[in-house]
Design an enzyme around this catalytic site. Structure first.
Site, mmCIF file in Angstrom:
data_model
loop_
_atom_site.group_PDB
_atom_site.id
_atom_site.type_symbol
_atom_site.label_atom_id
_atom_site.label_comp_id
_atom_site.label_asym_id
_atom_site.label_seq_id
_atom_site.Cartn_x
_atom_site.Cartn_y
_atom_site.Cartn_z
ATOM 1 N N CYS A 50 0.852 -1.182 0.000
ATOM 2 C CA CYS A 50 0.000 0.000 0.000
ATOM 3 C C CYS A 50 0.895 1.241 0.000
ATOM 4 O O CYS A 50 1.783 1.354 0.850
ATOM 5 C CB CYS A 50 -0.898 -0.009 1.222
ATOM 6 S SG CYS A 50 -1.891 1.483 1.408
ATOM 7 N N CYS A 53 0.256 3.164 3.570
ATOM 8 C CA CYS A 53 0.604 2.649 4.902
ATOM 9 C C CYS A 53 1.640 1.527 4.859
ATOM 10 O O CYS A 53 2.016 0.999 5.897
ATOM 11 C CB CYS A 53 -0.646 2.179 5.636
ATOM 12 S SG CYS A 53 -1.287 0.606 5.048
ATOM 13 N N CYS A 99 -7.547 -0.852 1.038
ATOM 14 C CA CYS A 99 -6.555 -1.414 1.953
ATOM 15 C C CYS A 99 -7.226 -1.628 3.306
ATOM 16 O O CYS A 99 -7.822 -0.702 3.862
ATOM 17 C CB CYS A 99 -5.382 -0.445 2.081
ATOM 18 S SG CYS A 99 -4.192 -0.915 3.361
ATOM 19 N N CYS A 102 -5.482 0.774 6.218
ATOM 20 C CA CYS A 102 -5.637 2.232 6.298
ATOM 21 C C CYS A 102 -6.865 2.756 5.566
ATOM 22 O O CYS A 102 -7.148 3.952 5.629
ATOM 23 C CB CYS A 102 -4.382 2.933 5.785
ATOM 24 S SG CYS A 102 -4.190 2.910 3.998
ATOM 25 N N CYS A 122 -8.149 -5.083 -10.145
ATOM 26 C CA CYS A 122 -7.699 -4.032 -11.060
ATOM 27 C C CYS A 122 -7.297 -2.843 -10.201
ATOM 28 O O CYS A 122 -8.150 -2.149 -9.660
ATOM 29 C CB CYS A 122 -8.864 -3.701 -12.000
ATOM 30 S SG CYS A 122 -8.464 -2.531 -13.281
HETATM 31 ZN ZN LIG Z 1 -2.928 1.018 3.378
#
Ligand SMILES: [Zn+2]
Length: 136
Positions: A50, A53, A99, A102, A122
């Protein structure tokens, strides 16, 4: 099942941390242009984290060339790394992927991927940070 540690920041804190493009995509659910992202044609081995984060989200061995113009994966690194939400924006019924750590917008998942899952995650390049040669 234990509650995962969540990363929580204010929108102003995210704005300071992310580039304007990343903020637009990850916090305002934007979408980068097809074939414009840095990681669409990336074939190196490693972990896709990510960009907000740093949590691991996808691995290179589950990435495939979908032809869509966005990095595409058929399985996340773990079932609890991401969350799926119904998204009815823009007159379409889609499944948004965020995610789990976060809450950042990552992209969408479609049921037209390759075997064995049949899923196509995607994902915007701008939502990912590639960790080359990282152990999975
Ligand atoms: Zn994240």
């Amino acid at each position: 099942m234990t509650e995962k540690q969540k990363v929580r920041k204010t929108e102003e804190e995210w704005r300071a941390l992310l580039t304007p493009e990343q903020f637009h995509i990850m916090r305002e659910k934007g979408t980068e242009g097809a074939f414009t992202g840095a990681l669409v044609d990336n074939h190196d081995d490693g972990i896709y984290r990510c960009a907000a984060c740093n949590s691991p989200l996808f691995t290179s061995d589950k990435k495939f060339d979908s032809g869509s113009g966005w990095p595409s994966f058929w399985l996340p690194v773990s079932a609890d790394a991401i969350e799926a939400h119904e998204d009815n924006a823009h007159g379409m019924r889609r499944i948004e992927v965020t995610c789990a750590t976060c809450g950042a917008h990552l992209g969408h998942v479609f049921p037209d991927g390759p075997r064995p899952t049949g899923m196509r995650y995607c994902i915007n390049s701008a939502s990912l940070a590639f960790d080359k040669d990282a152990k999975q």
